[in-house]
Design a protein around this motif. Structure first.
Motif, PDB file in Angstrom:
ATOM      1  N   GLU A  19       1.495   3.960   4.725  1.00 52.85           N
ATOM      2  CA  GLU A  19       1.877   3.165   3.555  1.00 52.85           C
ATOM      3  C   GLU A  19       3.348   3.410   3.288  1.00 52.85           C
ATOM      4  O   GLU A  19       3.810   4.556   3.330  1.00 52.85           O
ATOM      5  CB  GLU A  19       1.048   3.563   2.341  1.00 52.85           C
ATOM      6  N   VAL A  61       6.876  -9.087   3.691  1.00 52.70           N
ATOM      7  CA  VAL A  61       6.711  -8.090   2.628  1.00 52.70           C
ATOM      8  C   VAL A  61       8.046  -7.876   1.919  1.00 52.70           C
ATOM      9  O   VAL A  61       8.123  -7.879   0.684  1.00 52.70           O
ATOM     10  CB  VAL A  61       6.163  -6.752   3.184  1.00 52.70           C
ATOM     11  N   CYS A  70       3.566  -1.753   1.125  1.00 52.39           N
ATOM     12  CA  CYS A  70       2.467  -2.266   1.936  1.00 52.39           C
ATOM     13  C   CYS A  70       1.833  -1.141   2.730  1.00 52.39           C
ATOM     14  O   CYS A  70       2.389  -0.053   2.846  1.00 52.39           O
ATOM     15  CB  CYS A  70       2.921  -3.392   2.865  1.00 52.39           C
ATOM     16  N   ASP A  87      -1.047  -5.656   1.193  1.00 51.29           N
ATOM     17  CA  ASP A  87      -0.232  -5.405   0.005  1.00 51.29           C
ATOM     18  C   ASP A  87      -1.017  -5.807  -1.235  1.00 51.29           C
ATOM     19  O   ASP A  87      -2.087  -6.399  -1.141  1.00 51.29           O
ATOM     20  CB  ASP A  87       1.105  -6.156   0.091  1.00 51.29           C
ATOM     21  N   THR A 130      -4.727  -8.858   2.967  1.00 46.66           N
ATOM     22  CA  THR A 130      -4.353  -8.289   4.255  1.00 46.66           C
ATOM     23  C   THR A 130      -4.007  -9.445   5.177  1.00 46.66           C
ATOM     24  O   THR A 130      -4.798 -10.373   5.346  1.00 46.66           O
ATOM     25  CB  THR A 130      -5.519  -7.474   4.860  1.00 46.66           C
TER      26      THR A 130
END
Length: 155
Positions: A19, A61, A70, A87, A130
């Motif tokens: 992450e 992202v 994310c 995210d 996702t």
């Protein structure tokens, strides 16, 4: 005679999870990790396509997710890899029809062009999604999973 060998395919973990808060240069180290996983598991042939698709998802992202956080997951399967970028932004990505001279809007079009499958799976609570893709090596068994849900714009 000395022989140097890398890990056997059986020595490579089948999953990688991390992450991050993404930045403008975050895709590069993730591409390196993905390439290592693919090469060491005998999937070097899909590494270029997988790296390009990963780069596009990370760019999305950076551009569209507030806070740029994310979770990234690489899942190795026999003869294939699935890459997931999750995210907490509820806005679902949509392949854009960009202006021919525009500077953006082609990321998901590129993912669709280089991956064997891709899609978006919204969270059940509506608080995120996702985005995933799969790249399949030559002669690999099908990676389709019965009953898989989510939007599948790549099909």
């Amino acid at each position: 005679m000395n022989h140097a060998t890398g890990p056997r395919a059986a020595d490579v973990e089948s999953q990688y999870h991390a992450e991050f808060a993404m930045g403008a240069h975050s895709a590069r180290p993730l591409r390196r990790v993905l390439r290592l996983y693919l090469v060491r598991s005998g999937l070097a042939e899909v590494s270029d396509a997988a790296e390009l698709a990963l780069t596009e998802l990370i760019a999305n992202v950076v551009r569209h997710v507030p806070g740029r956080r994310c979770r990234v997951c690489f899942l190795l399967r026999p003869g294939a890899v699935r890459v997931e970028v999750a995210d907490d932004c509820p806005v679902l990505p949509v392949p854009a029809t960009a202006d021919a001279l525009g500077e953006g809007g082609r990321g998901l079009v590129i993912v669709a062009a280089v991956a064997d499958r891709w899609g978006v799976t919204p969270y059940a609570d509506g608080r995120g999604k996702t985005v995933w893709f799969e790249c399949v090596g030559e002669g690999a068994p099908s990676v389709r999973r019965p009953g898989e849900t989510g939007l599948s714009p790549g099909e």
